[in-house]
Motif scaffolding. Structure first.
Motif, PDB file in Angstrom:
ATOM      1  N   GLY A 369       0.829  -1.205   0.000  1.00 34.84           N
ATOM      2  CA  GLY A 369       0.000   0.000   0.000  1.00 34.84           C
ATOM      3  C   GLY A 369       0.859   1.248   0.000  1.00 34.84           C
ATOM      4  O   GLY A 369       2.086   1.181  -0.007  1.00 34.84           O
ATOM      5  N   ARG A 370       0.201   2.399   0.032  1.00 36.93           N
ATOM      6  CA  ARG A 370       0.934   3.651   0.096  1.00 36.93           C
ATOM      7  C   ARG A 370       0.004   4.766   0.551  1.00 36.93           C
ATOM      8  O   ARG A 370      -1.235   4.626   0.530  1.00 36.93           O
ATOM      9  CB  ARG A 370       1.553   4.007  -1.250  1.00 36.93           C
ATOM     10  CG  ARG A 370       0.580   4.410  -2.342  1.00 36.93           C
ATOM     11  CD  ARG A 370       1.334   4.685  -3.635  1.00 36.93           C
ATOM     12  NE  ARG A 370       0.478   5.142  -4.704  1.00 36.93           N
ATOM     13  CZ  ARG A 370       0.207   6.416  -4.978  1.00 36.93           C
ATOM     14  NH1 ARG A 370       0.721   7.372  -4.216  1.00 36.93           N
ATOM     15  NH2 ARG A 370      -0.563   6.746  -5.994  1.00 36.93           N
ATOM     16  N   LYS A 371       0.606   5.860   0.943  1.00 34.81           N
ATOM     17  CA  LYS A 371      -0.166   7.039   1.303  1.00 34.81           C
ATOM     18  C   LYS A 371      -0.498   7.837   0.043  1.00 34.81           C
ATOM     19  O   LYS A 371       0.327   7.970  -0.853  1.00 34.81           O
ATOM     20  CB  LYS A 371       0.613   7.909   2.284  1.00 34.81           C
ATOM     21  CG  LYS A 371       0.716   7.305   3.674  1.00 34.81           C
ATOM     22  CD  LYS A 371       1.328   8.289   4.655  1.00 34.81           C
ATOM     23  CE  LYS A 371       1.312   7.702   6.070  1.00 34.81           C
ATOM     24  NZ  LYS A 371       1.861   8.646   7.061  1.00 34.81           N
ATOM     25  N   ILE A 372      -1.720   8.336  -0.001  1.00 38.69           N
ATOM     26  CA  ILE A 372      -2.137   9.232  -1.083  1.00 38.69           C
ATOM     27  C   ILE A 372      -2.765  10.462  -0.447  1.00 38.69           C
ATOM     28  O   ILE A 372      -3.200  10.427   0.701  1.00 38.69           O
ATOM     29  CB  ILE A 372      -3.140   8.552  -2.048  1.00 38.69           C
ATOM     30  CG1 ILE A 372      -4.401   8.094  -1.290  1.00 38.69           C
ATOM     31  CG2 ILE A 372      -2.502   7.379  -2.761  1.00 38.69           C
ATOM     32  CD1 ILE A 372      -5.485   7.537  -2.192  1.00 38.69           C
ATOM     33  N   ASN A 373      -2.791  11.532  -1.181  1.00 34.79           N
ATOM     34  CA  ASN A 373      -3.372  12.762  -0.655  1.00 34.79           C
ATOM     35  C   ASN A 373      -4.884  12.755  -0.834  1.00 34.79           C
ATOM     36  O   ASN A 373      -5.402  12.418  -1.904  1.00 34.79           O
ATOM     37  CB  ASN A 373      -2.783  13.981  -1.362  1.00 34.79           C
ATOM     38  CG  ASN A 373      -1.320  14.181  -1.035  1.00 34.79           C
ATOM     39  OD1 ASN A 373      -0.881  13.909   0.079  1.00 34.79           O
ATOM     40  ND2 ASN A 373      -0.551  14.643  -2.005  1.00 34.79           N
ATOM     41  N   ASN A 374      -5.612  13.092   0.234  1.00 43.80           N
ATOM     42  CA  ASN A 374      -7.050  13.349   0.142  1.00 43.80           C
ATOM     43  C   ASN A 374      -7.840  12.144  -0.358  1.00 43.80           C
ATOM     44  O   ASN A 374      -8.652  12.247  -1.274  1.00 43.80           O
ATOM     45  CB  ASN A 374      -7.312  14.558  -0.752  1.00 43.80           C
ATOM     46  CG  ASN A 374      -6.543  15.778  -0.315  1.00 43.80           C
ATOM     47  OD1 ASN A 374      -6.508  16.090   0.869  1.00 43.80           O
ATOM     48  ND2 ASN A 374      -5.887  16.457  -1.248  1.00 43.80           N
ATOM     49  N   ALA A 375      -7.620  10.982   0.269  1.00 47.78           N
ATOM     50  CA  ALA A 375      -8.311   9.756  -0.151  1.00 47.78           C
ATOM     51  C   ALA A 375      -9.822   9.885  -0.030  1.00 47.78           C
ATOM     52  O   ALA A 375     -10.560   9.246  -0.793  1.00 47.78           O
ATOM     53  CB  ALA A 375      -7.828   8.574   0.691  1.00 47.78           C
ATOM     54  N   SER A 376     -10.295  10.718   0.912  1.00 54.82           N
ATOM     55  CA  SER A 376     -11.735  10.804   1.157  1.00 54.82           C
ATOM     56  C   SER A 376     -12.370  12.087   0.655  1.00 54.82           C
ATOM     57  O   SER A 376     -13.593  12.239   0.749  1.00 54.82           O
ATOM     58  CB  SER A 376     -12.013  10.657   2.658  1.00 54.82           C
ATOM     59  OG  SER A 376     -11.565   9.408   3.119  1.00 54.82           O
ATOM     60  N   THR A 377     -11.572  12.996   0.115  1.00 52.93           N
ATOM     61  CA  THR A 377     -12.140  14.254  -0.398  1.00 52.93           C
ATOM     62  C   THR A 377     -11.973  14.397  -1.903  1.00 52.93           C
ATOM     63  O   THR A 377     -12.578  15.279  -2.503  1.00 52.93           O
ATOM     64  CB  THR A 377     -11.483  15.465   0.298  1.00 52.93           C
ATOM     65  OG1 THR A 377     -10.065  15.423   0.087  1.00 52.93           O
ATOM     66  CG2 THR A 377     -11.787  15.461   1.783  1.00 52.93           C
ATOM     67  N   GLU A 378     -11.133  13.558  -2.499  1.00 47.30           N
ATOM     68  CA  GLU A 378     -10.929  13.624  -3.943  1.00 47.30           C
ATOM     69  C   GLU A 378     -11.041  12.225  -4.542  1.00 47.30           C
ATOM     70  O   GLU A 378     -10.757  11.222  -3.884  1.00 47.30           O
ATOM     71  CB  GLU A 378      -9.543  14.195  -4.267  1.00 47.30           C
ATOM     72  CG  GLU A 378      -9.340  15.626  -3.821  1.00 47.30           C
ATOM     73  CD  GLU A 378      -7.937  16.136  -4.132  1.00 47.30           C
ATOM     74  OE1 GLU A 378      -7.151  15.360  -4.736  1.00 47.30           O
ATOM     75  OE2 GLU A 378      -7.643  17.276  -3.769  1.00 47.30           O
ATOM     76  N   PHE A 379     -11.466  12.171  -5.818  1.00 51.86           N
ATOM     77  CA  PHE A 379     -11.508  10.898  -6.523  1.00 51.86           C
ATOM     78  C   PHE A 379     -10.081  10.467  -6.886  1.00 51.86           C
ATOM     79  O   PHE A 379      -9.250  11.285  -7.279  1.00 51.86           O
ATOM     80  CB  PHE A 379     -12.340  11.013  -7.800  1.00 51.86           C
ATOM     81  CG  PHE A 379     -13.824  10.999  -7.565  1.00 51.86           C
ATOM     82  CD1 PHE A 379     -14.476   9.818  -7.235  1.00 51.86           C
ATOM     83  CD2 PHE A 379     -14.578  12.157  -7.690  1.00 51.86           C
ATOM     84  CE1 PHE A 379     -15.850   9.795  -7.023  1.00 51.86           C
ATOM     85  CE2 PHE A 379     -15.950  12.151  -7.490  1.00 51.86           C
ATOM     86  CZ  PHE A 379     -16.594  10.960  -7.145  1.00 51.86           C
ATOM     87  N   HIS A 380      -9.832   9.173  -6.750  1.00 54.84           N
ATOM     88  CA  HIS A 380      -8.589   8.560  -7.209  1.00 54.84           C
ATOM     89  C   HIS A 380      -8.946   7.354  -8.063  1.00 54.84           C
ATOM     90  O   HIS A 380     -10.013   6.744  -7.883  1.00 54.84           O
ATOM     91  CB  HIS A 380      -7.707   8.146  -6.037  1.00 54.84           C
ATOM     92  CG  HIS A 380      -7.208   9.287  -5.226  1.00 54.84           C
ATOM     93  ND1 HIS A 380      -6.019   9.938  -5.507  1.00 54.84           N
ATOM     94  CD2 HIS A 380      -7.750   9.928  -4.156  1.00 54.84           C
ATOM     95  CE1 HIS A 380      -5.841  10.916  -4.630  1.00 54.84           C
ATOM     96  NE2 HIS A 380      -6.873  10.928  -3.796  1.00 54.84           N
TER      97      HIS A 380
END
Length: 538
Positions: A369-380
């Motif tokens: 896994g990894r950290k991503i920015n704004n997992a819950s406020t932006e679509f990825h």
């Protein structure tokens, strides 16, 4: 009797012996998976020091703003063979004005196995000194240079064939010093083979199934089944989950061009059990083998929320699942589970992919896994690329985990059979007391497989003989002359890839004893020509 059939086309060149590993940061490299940990990176930064040995226009900018383990890295599609080629080179410039502490002026190059959950545990590393305020070329020779092994019991690097991640670190780790560096002209002196056993990866570019969630109101029940029955009557779901899954339109619905799966705090009785939380768990009414799955989604908020975008073998005997009544023959984990992405509300910007099977289940070690920015406020965009040789997981085009067991067997690779999709948001016992509701939002899900084309569009290799045909155990392929390297692929009548091989002589014998009775098609490809032949298996 006429047979209507399609043959899958591959658009990757078949005859390359290997792929270079290089990047000049001018758009001419082969590395597409550069990523960062606790640092910032720009792979097309205007060269601020066009001088001496490096007058190129663009370079990679590396900025460590104090991250304790800051680094940059990239993954390769297959592993390095360090017994033949062992050297990595790059150019680097570190301006002294960017330094904030008296750390050693050095650069580390580490080789890791990206299929491990804790990738550093078997790494090997070379550390080289650097001179400030000038471009210099640094070489890392894993045969002749002094190297460090994180685990002293690991084999020496020239005897290893499991490295598929290259990690670069400036001025050491376990510190909060800041440093800026500029890197250019990264090069490995060998090549890596293509990433499956026959020198190719299939190209999944044909959209075969999707849901764009463009409606408003209930989900499309021609595509989705709302799974509501508990796995064990009267008890919680697996993983200690404390919600009831419902078929209510308040827990799963479409609005504003997306699907929402809403976990709610509310009292709900089902199957004689009352619980204080509800949510939804969707099963796709589509199952498939191999392809690229692309899901654009936002995670929910809240400690105790546990959303997942995942897959199960169509043959699972799970109570209440859509496929169990018609296809259920195999229990979990032998059916195989593929977690495209999981998320936990108490680790808000971390996402993980994982594999569960007989070789590792429950507390699996097959994960990344990894950290991503704004997992819950932006679509990825969460992507799984699944072929007969490996699983590749990525977020927004950056690979974070590859599952590719070297010796595939029923214990670690039940993934040559159909799987179906599941979307759900679970509630765990540590749910925050003030939680009321939160949603996972999915913009679309798309499944791609290899492109199809009519056999009439295919050229013919001349003078091919297949015997015996009909065949029982062994099929002989005879060419009238030496055509060089030939790639062969056997397909089922419906176009599923069954078997592949490569041969370099005028005669080839292939094993067919494990094929079921029926009609198959053999596609043969040389560097210039292609032909397709019908096989009848007795």
């Amino acid at each position: 009797m006429k047979y209507l059939f399609t043959i899958l086309f591959l658009s990757i060149t078949l005859f390359s012996n290997g792929q270079t590993v290089e990047d000049d940061f001018e758009g001419n490299g082969t590395i597409s998976t550069w990523a960062t940990d606790e640092s910032a990176m720009n792979t097309s930064f205007a060269n601020p020091y066009k001088e001496s040995i490096n007058t190129s226009n663009t370079v990679l900018e590396y900025k460590d703003d104090g991250g304790q383990y800051a680094n940059i890295f990239f993954d390769t599609s297959n592993t390095f063979d360090l017994s033949a080629y062992q050297t990595f080179t790059l150019k680097i410039y570190v301006p002294s004005a960017s330094l904030t502490q008296n750390e050693n002026n050095q650069i580390s190059l580490k080789l890791q196995d990206n299929t491990l959950g804790e990738k550093w545990t078997t790494q090997t590393e070379i550390i080289k000194p650097i001179i400030l305020d000038q471009w210099q070329t640094i070489a890392f020779d894993f045969k002749n240079d002094t190297f460090l092994k994180y685990n002293e019991n690991s084999a020496d690097p020239i005897n290893r064939k499991d490295f598929n991640r290259v990690l670069i670190q400036i001025n050491g780790e376990d510190n909060n010093a800041k440093v800026t560096a500029y890197i250019d002209d990264f090069l490995y002196d060998g090549t890596i083979t293509d990433s499956n056993n026959n020198g190719e990866d299939p190209v999944f570019d044909n959209l075969v199934w999707s849901d764009e969630f463009n409606g408003t109101g209930p989900i499309d029940n021609s595509k989705w089944f709302q799974q509501t029955r508990p796995i064990i009557n009267g008890q919680s779901w697996a993983n200690g989950e404390i919600q009831h899954y419902t078929d209510s339109n308040t827990n799963s619905f479409m609005v504003n061009g997306s699907l929402k799966i809403v976990a709610k705090k509310e009292t709900y009785n089902s199957y004689g059990v009352t619980k204080q939380y509800t949510s939804a768990r969707l099963n796709s009414k589509f199952a498939f083998t191999y392809g690229k799955i692309e899901i654009r989604a936002k995670m929910p908020f809240g400690v105790g929320t546990f959303p997942a975008l995942w897959m199960l073998g169509q043959n699972i005997t799970e109570t209440g699942g859509y496929w169990a009544a018609t296809h259920g023959t195999t229990g979990w984990p032998d059916c195989g589970e593929i977690d495209i992405i999981e998320h936990w509300g108490n680790n808000q910007d971390f996402v993980q992919s994982a594999m569960h099977n007989r070789s590792s289940f429950g507390g699996t070690v097959n994960k990344g896994g990894r950290k991503i920015n704004n997992a819950s406020t932006e679509f990825h965009i969460y992507t799984l690329d699944w072929n007969s040789n490996k699983m590749t997981f990525s977020v927004d085009g950056i690979v974070h985990y590859v599952y590719n067991p070297e010796d595939k067997n029923i214990q670690n690779w039940p993934y040559n059979a159909p799987q179906y999709l599941l979307f759900n948001v679970a509630i765990l016992p540590n749910i925050a007391s003030n939680f009321t509701e939160s949603a996972m939002e999915i913009d679309y899900v798309r499944v791609y497989q290899e492109s199809v084309a009519s056999v009439s569009d295919i050229n013919n290799l001349l003078d091919i003989k297949l015997f015996p045909n009909p065949v029982n155990d062994k099929l002989n392929i005879q060419f009238s002359s030496d055509l060089g390297k030939i790639k062969g692929t056997i397909y089922s009548l419906t176009g599923q890839k069954i078997q592949t091989f490569v041969q370099n002589s005028s005669k080839k014998t292939i094993e067919t004893s494990k094929l079921s009775k029926g009609i198959y098609f053999l596609k043969l490809e040389s560097e210039k020509e292609t032909s397709t032949h019908k096989i009848v298996k007795k």
